[in-house]
Design a protein around this motif. Structure first.
Motif, PDB file in Angstrom:
ATOM      1  N   ASP A  62       0.858  -1.185   0.000  1.00 13.87           N
ATOM      2  CA  ASP A  62       0.000   0.000   0.000  1.00 13.87           C
ATOM      3  C   ASP A  62       0.893   1.233   0.000  1.00 13.87           C
ATOM      4  O   ASP A  62       2.110   1.128  -0.145  1.00 13.87           O
ATOM      5  N   PHE A  63       0.301   2.399   0.195  1.00 17.75           N
ATOM      6  CA  PHE A  63       1.066   3.641   0.174  1.00 17.75           C
ATOM      7  C   PHE A  63       2.157   3.632   1.233  1.00 17.75           C
ATOM      8  O   PHE A  63       3.287   4.049   0.977  1.00 17.75           O
ATOM      9  N   GLY A  64       1.842   3.140   2.413  1.00 20.25           N
ATOM     10  CA  GLY A  64       2.826   3.092   3.493  1.00 20.25           C
ATOM     11  C   GLY A  64       3.983   2.169   3.165  1.00 20.25           C
ATOM     12  O   GLY A  64       5.141   2.473   3.462  1.00 20.25           O
ATOM     13  N   PHE A  65       3.688   1.031   2.550  1.00 23.53           N
ATOM     14  CA  PHE A  65       4.733   0.082   2.165  1.00 23.53           C
ATOM     15  C   PHE A  65       5.688   0.722   1.151  1.00 23.53           C
ATOM     16  O   PHE A  65       6.902   0.660   1.290  1.00 23.53           O
ATOM     17  N   VAL A  66       5.119   1.355   0.137  1.00 27.53           N
ATOM     18  CA  VAL A  66       5.942   2.001  -0.889  1.00 27.53           C
ATOM     19  C   VAL A  66       6.728   3.163  -0.282  1.00 27.53           C
ATOM     20  O   VAL A  66       7.917   3.337  -0.569  1.00 27.53           O
ATOM     21  N   GLY A  67       6.089   3.942   0.588  1.00 27.75           N
ATOM     22  CA  GLY A  67       6.790   5.054   1.236  1.00 27.75           C
ATOM     23  C   GLY A  67       7.947   4.579   2.086  1.00 27.75           C
ATOM     24  O   GLY A  67       9.036   5.165   2.069  1.00 27.75           O
ATOM     25  N   GLY A  68       7.730   3.497   2.834  1.00 30.06           N
ATOM     26  CA  GLY A  68       8.806   2.951   3.654  1.00 30.06           C
ATOM     27  C   GLY A  68       9.925   2.369   2.811  1.00 30.06           C
ATOM     28  O   GLY A  68      11.105   2.503   3.140  1.00 30.06           O
ATOM     29  N   LYS A  69       9.563   1.733   1.723  1.00 29.31           N
ATOM     30  CA  LYS A  69      10.570   1.145   0.844  1.00 29.31           C
ATOM     31  C   LYS A  69      11.406   2.226   0.162  1.00 29.31           C
ATOM     32  O   LYS A  69      12.624   2.104   0.057  1.00 29.31           O
ATOM     33  N   LEU A  70      10.751   3.290  -0.307  1.00 30.66           N
ATOM     34  CA  LEU A  70      11.481   4.360  -0.983  1.00 30.66           C
ATOM     35  C   LEU A  70      12.252   5.263  -0.021  1.00 30.66           C
ATOM     36  O   LEU A  70      12.966   6.157  -0.461  1.00 30.66           O
ATOM     37  N   ALA A  71      12.122   5.031   1.274  1.00 31.99           N
ATOM     38  CA  ALA A  71      12.920   5.784   2.250  1.00 31.99           C
ATOM     39  C   ALA A  71      14.303   5.163   2.397  1.00 31.99           C
ATOM     40  O   ALA A  71      15.178   5.758   3.024  1.00 31.99           O
ATOM     41  N   GLN A  72      14.519   3.983   1.841  1.00 33.74           N
ATOM     42  CA  GLN A  72      15.800   3.285   1.952  1.00 33.74           C
ATOM     43  C   GLN A  72      16.610   3.479   0.670  1.00 33.74           C
ATOM     44  O   GLN A  72      16.120   3.199  -0.425  1.00 33.74           O
ATOM     45  N   PRO A  73      17.863   3.937   0.790  1.00 33.60           N
ATOM     46  CA  PRO A  73      18.684   4.196  -0.404  1.00 33.60           C
ATOM     47  C   PRO A  73      18.871   2.962  -1.298  1.00 33.60           C
ATOM     48  O   PRO A  73      18.913   3.096  -2.526  1.00 33.60           O
ATOM     49  N   PHE A  74      18.965   1.774  -0.717  1.00 36.11           N
ATOM     50  CA  PHE A  74      19.128   0.567  -1.536  1.00 36.11           C
ATOM     51  C   PHE A  74      17.971   0.408  -2.511  1.00 36.11           C
ATOM     52  O   PHE A  74      18.183   0.174  -3.704  1.00 36.11           O
ATOM     53  N   TRP A  75      16.751   0.553  -2.005  1.00 33.75           N
ATOM     54  CA  TRP A  75      15.581   0.372  -2.868  1.00 33.75           C
ATOM     55  C   TRP A  75      15.399   1.556  -3.806  1.00 33.75           C
ATOM     56  O   TRP A  75      14.862   1.393  -4.906  1.00 33.75           O
ATOM     57  N   GLN A  76      15.827   2.737  -3.409  1.00 34.94           N
ATOM     58  CA  GLN A  76      15.782   3.869  -4.331  1.00 34.94           C
ATOM     59  C   GLN A  76      16.648   3.581  -5.554  1.00 34.94           C
ATOM     60  O   GLN A  76      16.204   3.752  -6.695  1.00 34.94           O
ATOM     61  N   TRP A  77      17.874   3.141  -5.314  1.00 41.90           N
ATOM     62  CA  TRP A  77      18.786   2.870  -6.425  1.00 41.90           C
ATOM     63  C   TRP A  77      18.334   1.664  -7.241  1.00 41.90           C
ATOM     64  O   TRP A  77      18.483   1.635  -8.460  1.00 41.90           O
ATOM     65  N   TRP A  78      17.777   0.657  -6.564  1.00 47.18           N
ATOM     66  CA  TRP A  78      17.260  -0.521  -7.274  1.00 47.18           C
ATOM     67  C   TRP A  78      16.161  -0.080  -8.255  1.00 47.18           C
ATOM     68  O   TRP A  78      16.177  -0.442  -9.422  1.00 47.18           O
TER      69      TRP A  78
END
Length: 152
Positions: A62-78
């Motif tokens: 959900d929105f919270g899951f995506v927001g939490g994931k995109l707060a991590q640099p690893f997943w941003q770069w992935w």
């Protein structure tokens, strides 16, 4: 009876042996194969994490899951690497199709420029969104934000 097949009229003749400089068509061909392999790994890693390794599976996304994931640099770069490769892979494929099937030079030039501009805009906007996404903006109404924002 002998049949004669006429030489087809290709948009770009075969590369001559005496031509100097980089072979951009060969580089594009190699890029498509390499980016395709890397994209398969990135996409299946993305799906495996989101759907298999996350407790709750698809229902947890959900929105919270995506927001939490995109707060991590690893997943941003992935995600950015996946975005860049997908857009470049797709636009290179479209470029190949245009070069193969559009024979009028003016239309070909316009189409290639349109593909290039669209790819550049999508890469810039996607990268900006990935690195600047903030699910908890300051000063926003807490009733409109995800539950984890109240803890911050």
């Amino acid at each position: 009876m002998t049949a004669t097949i006429e030489n087809p009229n290709y948009a770009y003749p075969a590369r001559s042996a005496g031509r100097r400089g980089p072979n951009l068509e060969k580089a594009g061909w190699i890029f498509m194969r390499a980016s395709g392999v890397v994209l398969v790994v990135l996409i299946f890693g993305h799906l495996a994490f989101n759907l298999l390794w996350t407790p709750g599976g698809i229902h947890a996304v959900d929105f919270g899951f995506v927001g939490g994931k995109l707060a991590q640099p690893f997943w941003q770069w992935w995600d950015v690497l996946m975005l860049w490769l997908a857009i470049l892979h797709g636009s290179n494929g479209m470029r190949t199709i245009v070069n193969d099937y559009v024979h009028k030079p003016t239309i070909r030039t316009v189409a290639l420029w349109a593909i290039g501009i669209a790819a550049a805009v999508l890469i810039i906007l996607g990268t900006l969104i990935t690195f600047t996404f903030n699910p908890c903006p300051e000063g926003a109404d807490l009733s409109l934000l995800p539950s984890f924002c109240a803890e911050l």
